[in-house]
Scaffold this active site. Structure first.
Site, short mmCIF file in Angstrom:
data_model
loop_
_atom_site.label_atom_id
_atom_site.label_comp_id
_atom_site.label_asym_id
_atom_site.label_seq_id
_atom_site.Cartn_x
_atom_site.Cartn_y
_atom_site.Cartn_z
N TYR A 1 -23.49 26.68 -13.04
CA TYR A 1 -23.43 27.17 -11.66
C TYR A 1 -22.00 27.50 -11.25
O TYR A 1 -21.07 26.75 -11.57
CB TYR A 1 -23.97 26.11 -10.70
N LYS B 1 -27.66 -8.48 -5.03
CA LYS B 1 -28.00 -7.47 -4.02
C LYS B 1 -28.00 -6.07 -4.64
O LYS B 1 -27.38 -5.86 -5.69
CB LYS B 1 -26.99 -7.54 -2.86
C1 LIG Z 1 -21.13 -8.59 -2.54
C2 LIG Z 1 -20.62 -9.91 -2.12
C3 LIG Z 1 -20.02 -10.78 -3.05
C4 LIG Z 1 -19.74 -10.41 -4.48
O1 LIG Z 1 -18.56 -9.65 -4.61
P1 LIG Z 1 -17.98 -9.27 -6.04
O2 LIG Z 1 -16.67 -8.69 -5.76
O3 LIG Z 1 -18.94 -8.31 -6.66
O4 LIG Z 1 -17.93 -10.55 -6.83
C5 LIG Z 1 -19.69 -12.05 -2.59
N1 LIG Z 1 -19.89 -12.43 -1.31
C6 LIG Z 1 -20.43 -11.59 -0.40
C7 LIG Z 1 -20.62 -12.07 1.00
C8 LIG Z 1 -20.80 -10.32 -0.76
O5 LIG Z 1 -21.33 -9.48 0.15
#
Ligand SMILES: *Cc1c(COP(=O)(O)O)cnc(C)c1O
Length: 389
Positions: free
Chosen positions: A269, A42
């Site tokens: 800045y 994702k």
């Molecule tokens: C993002 C996510 C993961 C992965 O989590 P990590 O801590 O990066 O391994 C697993 N399951 C769900 C439902 C997620 O949203």
């Protein structure tokens, strides 16, 4: 003069696919044989680029991919990824026809969505796999663990639905205190008992993220959803380590110009830095507009393997570092903003500390105006590019 491809800018992100592959080899050696892996890609694979990560992960033995949004899943399908893709979280009704058409696997925690999906699948002459999403205490998505019976019955009664998986998610799996994670595990087990009592068998039961994968082997079940760990980052400072895991992402920039300061000269800045002696300063063309935390007089970069402290305020497109103690630095030299150079390393956790945030936030905050340069992995011949707006 004939112009073809313009040169890349002098700030960029390196994605080392060889390391990604090695991380997978180490995870594969570490995990129990039966345990399947779902690669979480994702948010453009936490900023690494979803296409490249997905293709390498699948080559390295991941069975499943996980994304948040329909768009992300469709982009992968468009780039020739045919592996199973799990859409984490809830779907809007209007997305369901797309899911059915592109063979995307939905998480379902809602009766109405289950019925709509069943109708669309039947109309398409398909039997679509779904994963029952259970809320065991995170209180974000999914049906309550103690109220899932009617949804189980509905899914069972729909011949166009196939209950392939059951999923829940930990609120806290990577800290020392595992008491709430244990409660979630207990609730998840109750849901599995209830399915068994209804004679519903499920092939893929999965509860673990990276933290759970590392620290809670009793919660492994059939599949682990690995996100941050595959990118070579441990989810916390206290979770179990797998030796040899290394970060896949590095952020680099070339020295743009060098300034000589006299006592009393100011930098940047707001004039947040004032020299008290003669100083030599390198200007690096990267800033908060690239996702660098907007800090001042805090943090450092690596130049010639040594730490050059950041002085003044970070600008949108520039930051300044004191190189008085590193006289060899010249215009054009490569500085490491995040990653390793020589014997030293600026870790994502260190950058997160400057920002007062977490490693996840730092990884996904680097903008796509920083081109991703892919270092190849042995045995993976496809080339990738990612230069989005
Ligand atoms: C993002 C996510 C993961 C992965 O989590 P990590 O801590 O990066 O391994 C697993 N399951 C769900 C439902 C997620 O949203």
């Amino acid at each position: 003069m004939q112009l073809s491809t313009p040169p890349l800018r002098s700030a960029w992100i390196e994605i080392d696919l060889g390391r990604l592959k090695r991380n997978y080899e180490l995870i594969n050696q570490d995990k129990p044989k039966h345990l399947r892996l779902l690669s979480i890609v994702k948010d453009e694979a936490y900023g690494h680029g979803a296409e490249a990560v997905a293709k390498v992960a699948l080559k390295c033995g991941a069975d499943f991919l996980g994304v948040s949004d329909l768009d992300e899943a469709l982009a992968l399908r468009e780039r020739g990824v045919n592996a199973p893709i799990l859409l984490l979280y809830e779907r809007q009704e209007s997305e369901l026809p797309w899911c059915v058409h592109h063979n995307l696997t939905c998480c379902v925690g809602d009766l109405n969505i289950a019925r709509k999906l069943a109708g669309l699948a039947a109309a398409a002459g398909k039997r679509v796999p779904i994963h029952l999403k259970v809320n065991t205490g995170m209180n974000r998505y999914g049906i309550a663990w103690n109220d899932a019976g009617p949804l189980m019955e509905e899914i069972k009664s729909q011949s166009s639905l196939h209950l392939e998986g059951v999923i829940s998610h930990f609120s806290m799996s990577d800290e020392t205190d595992k008491s709430f994670a244990m409660l979630q595990l207990e609730r998840f087990n109750r849901v599995l008992d209830e399915l068994k009592a209804r004679n519903i068998s499920v092939r893929l039961r999965h509860l673990c993220n990276s933290g759970g994968f590392l620290d809670l082997p009793q919660a492994h079940f059939d599949m682990a959803r690995v996100g941050i760990l595959q990118y070579g980052i441990f989810p916390s400072q206290v979770c179990r380590r797998i030796a040899g895991i290394e970060p896949v992402m590095s952020v680099k920039v070339r020295v743009g110009t060098i300034q000589q300061l006299k006592p009393g000269d100011k930098v940047g800045y707001g004039m947040r830095y004032e020299a008290t002696s003669n100083r030599r300063v390198a200007v690096l063309p990267i800033g908060y507009g690239d996702g660098f935390p907007r800090v001042r007089n805090m943090g450092s970069v690596l130049l010639h393997g040594r730490r050059a402290p950041i002085i003044g305020s970070i600008a949108m497109d520039a930051l300044m570092v004191d190189i008085t103690d590193i006289p060899a630095v010249n215009v054009g030299d490569e500085a490491v903003v995040m990653g390793r150079q020589g014997a030293d390393e600026i870790s994502v956790h260190e950058v997160a500390k400057w920002k007062g945030s977490v490693s996840y936030d730092i990884l996904v905050s680097w903008k796509f105006r920083l081109p991703r340069i892919y270092l190849p992995a042995e045995g993976i011949n496809e080339t990738f590019s990612l230069r989005l707006g």
